[in-house]
Design an enzyme around this catalytic site. Structure first.
Site, short mmCIF file in Angstrom:
data_model
loop_
_atom_site.label_atom_id
_atom_site.label_comp_id
_atom_site.label_asym_id
_atom_site.label_seq_id
_atom_site.Cartn_x
_atom_site.Cartn_y
_atom_site.Cartn_z
N ASP A 1 0.96 -1.58 0.07
CA ASP A 1 0.07 0.08 -0.58
C ASP A 1 0.44 1.48 0.05
OD1 ASP A 1 0.60 -0.19 2.93
OD2 ASP A 1 -0.68 0.36 3.82
N SER A 2 2.53 1.06 0.28
CA SER A 2 2.59 2.64 0.09
C SER A 2 2.60 2.44 -1.70
CB SER A 2 4.76 1.77 0.10
OG SER A 2 4.54 0.61 -0.26
N GLU B 1 8.39 -4.33 11.29
CA GLU B 1 8.17 -3.14 11.03
C GLU B 1 9.35 -2.03 11.87
OE1 GLU B 1 6.80 -0.35 7.83
OE2 GLU B 1 8.00 0.86 8.01
N GLU C 1 -1.78 -5.34 8.43
CA GLU C 1 -0.87 -4.34 9.66
C GLU C 1 -2.45 -4.70 11.22
OE1 GLU C 1 -0.60 -0.56 9.05
OE2 GLU C 1 0.36 -0.81 7.10
N LYS D 1 -1.24 -9.09 3.04
CA LYS D 1 -0.71 -9.01 3.48
C LYS D 1 -1.75 -8.03 4.83
CE LYS D 1 3.00 -6.25 4.03
NZ LYS D 1 2.62 -4.97 4.68
N ASP E 1 -0.96 -6.16 -0.37
CA ASP E 1 -1.33 -5.25 1.04
C ASP E 1 -2.87 -5.13 1.07
OD1 ASP E 1 0.84 -4.91 2.98
OD2 ASP E 1 1.33 -3.22 2.22
N1 LIG Z 1 9.23 5.07 -0.15
C1 LIG Z 1 9.01 4.32 1.01
N2 LIG Z 1 9.03 3.48 2.06
C2 LIG Z 1 9.06 3.13 2.67
O1 LIG Z 1 9.60 2.18 3.46
C3 LIG Z 1 7.48 3.15 2.84
C4 LIG Z 1 6.54 4.08 2.65
N3 LIG Z 1 6.92 4.43 1.30
N4 LIG Z 1 4.95 4.35 2.76
C5 LIG Z 1 5.05 3.12 3.30
C6 LIG Z 1 6.11 2.92 4.68
C7 LIG Z 1 5.80 4.46 4.85
N5 LIG Z 1 7.18 4.22 6.01
C8 LIG Z 1 7.76 5.15 6.50
C9 LIG Z 1 8.13 5.94 6.23
C10 LIG Z 1 8.63 7.04 7.25
C11 LIG Z 1 9.47 6.40 8.21
C12 LIG Z 1 10.49 7.24 8.76
O2 LIG Z 1 10.86 8.61 8.78
N6 LIG Z 1 11.48 6.85 9.22
C13 LIG Z 1 12.60 7.92 9.94
C14 LIG Z 1 11.96 7.81 11.95
C15 LIG Z 1 12.48 6.87 12.59
C16 LIG Z 1 12.65 7.20 14.52
O3 LIG Z 1 12.72 8.36 14.39
O4 LIG Z 1 12.20 6.64 14.65
C17 LIG Z 1 13.68 7.45 9.82
O5 LIG Z 1 14.99 8.20 9.88
O6 LIG Z 1 13.87 5.94 9.88
C18 LIG Z 1 10.07 5.12 8.41
C19 LIG Z 1 8.79 4.65 7.56
C20 LIG Z 1 7.95 2.66 5.50
N7 LIG Z 1 6.95 2.65 4.52
C1 LIG Z 2 6.86 -1.53 3.30
C2 LIG Z 2 6.28 -2.67 3.53
C3 LIG Z 2 7.08 -3.87 4.54
C4 LIG Z 2 4.67 -2.40 2.98
O1 LIG Z 2 3.85 -2.76 3.72
C5 LIG Z 2 4.39 -1.74 1.89
O2 LIG Z 2 5.27 -1.09 1.17
O3 LIG Z 2 3.60 -1.05 2.37
MG LIG Z 3 2.08 -1.67 3.44
#
Ligand SMILES: Nc1nc(=O)c2c([nH]1)NC[C@@H]1CN(c3ccc(C(=O)N[C@@H](CCC(=O)O)C(=O)O)cc3)CN21
Ligand SMILES: CC(C)C(=O)C(=O)O
Ligand SMILES: [Mg+2]
Length: 287
Positions: free
Chosen positions: A68-69, A205, A139, A137, A107
């Site tokens: 769903d990304s 995750e 959540e 999948k 998803d």
């Molecule tokens: N392009 C993309 N990649 C992804 O991995 C992803 C998506 N989209 N869309 C759905 C979700 C959203 N996800 C995300 C989005 C943002 C962070 C993030 O900003 N993480 C920061 C903060 C971590 C923290 O402070 O604990 C990082 O620096 O990793 C993590 C997962 C994973 N998924």
């Molecule tokens: C990042 C993966 C695990 C996901 O759920 C997605 O791409 O939507």
């Molecule tokens: Mg997803």
């Protein structure tokens, strides 16, 4: 390499088969259990269209996720919350056409399964019947166990997703690591609950690496990490993140293996320049 259907996904000697023709046979769920038993980690990527799915099959990626990304990387929404089943299903169809030998997981979208097991079975059924996915999948851990059980009982394999679950970003207080400190026991309980409910695999995750490694050892089913260290049975990344084809910043867990966006931008710029100068099309590309 052979087209014999008895040839395993992975070549003999336990080495992943990522040869010039990619996957040598259809990936099945029991192959993932065999890989866990053999201690061989496997890669998973997202895919959202025909061409990329075919490329990943050629690269020997056995499991593809139509995530769903897509909300973010295909449709341009800020979160995964708005994307609909009707937006996802055509992407699932394209991926299953492009990678007939990969195990394609779709998803379930926010709002399509949380209310009840009956609603969840209906959503999962659409992904299989209309999308052609081999698994779905969703959540959630303990709180989604009834949904997982119902979907599995309907004959549809389920991959669960625990830890940071992006569809609940508003409830989790932002994009944050899950399972730190006291929350570790909650994560362990979620992992046990999804296995007990019949899931064949579970994505973890943004979970501390030590905790993810412990959970992986405790479970019989395959764990798939994203920001969960290298002790998981498998890893997953959004393909545009992995290939440098995104727009903005990426999470800490992303490693970039190419710079596709730059390559594409340069190609488009050169094409534009050549059209403007009438260099393209030249005699070679004219009739
Ligand atoms: N392009 C993309 N990649 C992804 O991995 C992803 C998506 N989209 N869309 C759905 C979700 C959203 N996800 C995300 C989005 C943002 C962070 C993030 O900003 N993480 C920061 C903060 C971590 C923290 O402070 O604990 C990082 O620096 O990793 C993590 C997962 C994973 N998924
Ligand atoms: C990042 C993966 C695990 C996901 O759920 C997605 O791409 O939507
Ligand atoms: Mg997803």
């Amino acid at each position: 390499m052979s087209d014999n259907p008895d040839t395993p996904v992975y070549g003999s000697g336990g080495t992943p088969d990522a040869g010039p023709r990619g996957l040598t046979r259809v990936t099945r769920i029991h192959h993932l259990a065999e890989l866990k038993a053999a201690g061989e980690p496997w890669p998973m990527l997202t895919a959202y269209d025909f061409v990329s799915a075919r490329v990943f099959q050629e690269a020997g990626i056995p499991v593809l996720l139509v995530g769903d990304s897509a909300a973010n990387v295909v449709y341009g929404y800020d979160t995964t919350v708005p994307v609909t089943e009707d937006e996802m299903i055509p992407l699932v169809r394209a991926v299953t056409r492009g990678a007939p030998k990969a195990l394609v997981v779709a998803d379930l979208v926010f709002g399509s399964y949380e209310a009840s097991p009956v609603q969840a079975v209906a959503a999962a059924t659409r992904m299989m019947k209309e999308g052609g996915a081999q698994a779905v999948k969703l959540e959630g851990g303990v709180r989604m166990a009834p949904q997982i059980r119902a979907i599995v009982d309907a004959g549809i394999p389920v991959m669960a997703h625990i830890g940071f679950t992006p569809q609940s970003v508003n409830g989790l207080g932002g994009f944050r690591v899950q399972g730190r400190g006291d929350a570790a026991d909650e994560l362990r309980a979620d992992a046990r609950a999804v296995q007990e409910a019949g899931a064949f695999s579970v994505v973890m995750e943004m979970v501390p690496a030590d905790l993810a490694r412990e959970v992986t050892a405790e479970l019989d089913i395959a764990t798939v990490g994203i920001g969960a260290g290298n002790g998981c049975d498998a890893q997953v990344l959004v393909w545009q993140d992995m290939a440098g084809h995104g727009t903005g910043r990426t999470a800490r867990f992303v490693k970039r293996y190419a710079r596709l966006a730059e390559t594409l931008r340069d190609a488009a710029r050169e094409y534009g320049d050549e059209v403007r100068s009438r260099e393209f099309p030249g005699p070679d590309h004219s009739f």
